[in-house]
Design a protein around this motif. Structure first.
Motif, PDB file in Angstrom:
ATOM      1  N   MET A   1       0.840  -1.169   0.000  1.00 12.59           N
ATOM      2  CA  MET A   1       0.000   0.000   0.000  1.00 12.59           C
ATOM      3  C   MET A   1       0.887   1.234   0.000  1.00 12.59           C
ATOM      4  SD  MET A   1      -2.617   1.487   2.857  1.00 12.59           S
ATOM      5  CE  MET A   1      -3.847   0.236   2.756  1.00 12.59           C
ATOM      6  N   LYS A   2       0.465   2.242  -0.740  1.00 10.57           N
ATOM      7  CA  LYS A   2       1.180   3.512  -0.779  1.00 10.57           C
ATOM      8  C   LYS A   2       0.261   4.607  -0.254  1.00 10.57           C
ATOM      9  CE  LYS A   2       4.203   2.661  -4.661  1.00 10.57           C
ATOM     10  NZ  LYS A   2       4.683   3.206  -5.930  1.00 10.57           N
ATOM     11  N   GLN A   3       0.878   5.601   0.318  1.00 18.78           N
ATOM     12  CA  GLN A   3       0.115   6.761   0.767  1.00 18.78           C
ATOM     13  C   GLN A   3       0.482   7.956  -0.096  1.00 18.78           C
ATOM     14  OE1 GLN A   3       1.156   7.069   4.947  1.00 18.78           O
ATOM     15  NE2 GLN A   3      -0.941   6.485   5.463  1.00 18.78           N
ATOM     16  N   LEU A   4      -0.515   8.719  -0.411  1.00 20.83           N
ATOM     17  CA  LEU A   4      -0.293   9.961  -1.139  1.00 20.83           C
ATOM     18  C   LEU A   4      -0.482  11.117  -0.179  1.00 20.83           C
ATOM     19  CD1 LEU A   4      -2.357   9.285  -4.380  1.00 20.83           C
ATOM     20  CD2 LEU A   4       0.111   9.155  -4.101  1.00 20.83           C
ATOM     21  N   VAL A   5       0.417  12.053  -0.248  1.00 23.01           N
ATOM     22  CA  VAL A   5       0.287  13.245   0.577  1.00 23.01           C
ATOM     23  C   VAL A   5      -0.500  14.269  -0.222  1.00 23.01           C
ATOM     24  CG1 VAL A   5       1.506  15.091   1.749  1.00 23.01           C
ATOM     25  CG2 VAL A   5       2.475  12.771   1.713  1.00 23.01           C
ATOM     26  N   LEU A   6      -1.622  14.640   0.318  1.00 27.19           N
ATOM     27  CA  LEU A   6      -2.480  15.620  -0.356  1.00 27.19           C
ATOM     28  C   LEU A   6      -2.347  16.966   0.331  1.00 27.19           C
ATOM     29  CD1 LEU A   6      -5.694  13.451  -0.752  1.00 27.19           C
ATOM     30  CD2 LEU A   6      -3.900  13.848  -2.437  1.00 27.19           C
ATOM     31  N   ASP A   7      -2.256  17.991  -0.463  1.00 25.22           N
ATOM     32  CA  ASP A   7      -2.202  19.340   0.085  1.00 25.22           C
ATOM     33  C   ASP A   7      -3.614  19.721   0.491  1.00 25.22           C
ATOM     34  OD1 ASP A   7      -1.701  21.922   0.816  1.00 25.22           O
ATOM     35  OD2 ASP A   7      -1.286  22.645  -1.202  1.00 25.22           O
ATOM     36  N   MET A   8      -3.894  19.607   1.775  1.00 31.06           N
ATOM     37  CA  MET A   8      -5.231  19.902   2.270  1.00 31.06           C
ATOM     38  C   MET A   8      -5.189  21.085   3.229  1.00 31.06           C
ATOM     39  SD  MET A   8      -6.703  16.059   2.691  1.00 31.06           S
ATOM     40  CE  MET A   8      -8.349  16.604   3.041  1.00 31.06           C
TER      41      MET A   8
END
Length: 104
Positions: A1-8
């Motif tokens: 599994m990979k995580q994406l860093v979202l600019d929130m």
């Protein structure tokens, strides 16, 4: 599994820095100088500044950005636009009064 860093990040409102001036560079420079911290309330020109242009030219963006620039300096600003049904009573401590959609 990979995580994406979202600019929130928290959405910010209009700023003078985020205004794409194009042919309105002189207006942007005027408002930047007028709102600068170096131009204290006592040194600002009391002469009204009227912005006009076609829909979508950025008038409201500039007014909201100017309001925030002044607030960031601890100044109080009056605001009135066509959506305000009950305007606030005039306050002598306002460093500026900004009016949007005056044609309405």
């Amino acid at each position: 599994m990979k995580q994406l860093v979202l600019d929130m990040g928290v959405a910010t409102g209009p700023t003078l820095a985020s205004f794409l001036a194009g042919p309105n560079e002189a207006v942007l420079q005027h408002l930047q100088i007028w709102a600068s911290e170096r131009a204290s309330m006592a040194n600002r020109s009391p002469v009204p500044c009227y912005l006009w242009g076609v829909n979508g030219s950025g008038k409201t963006h500039l007014l909201m950005a100017l309001r925030e620039a002044l607030r960031e300096q601890g100044e109080r600003v009056g605001w009135l636009d066509a959506t305000v049904l009950e305007p606030l009573e005039f306050d002598e401590s306002w460093s500026a009064v900004l009016l949007d959609d005056v044609h309405l």
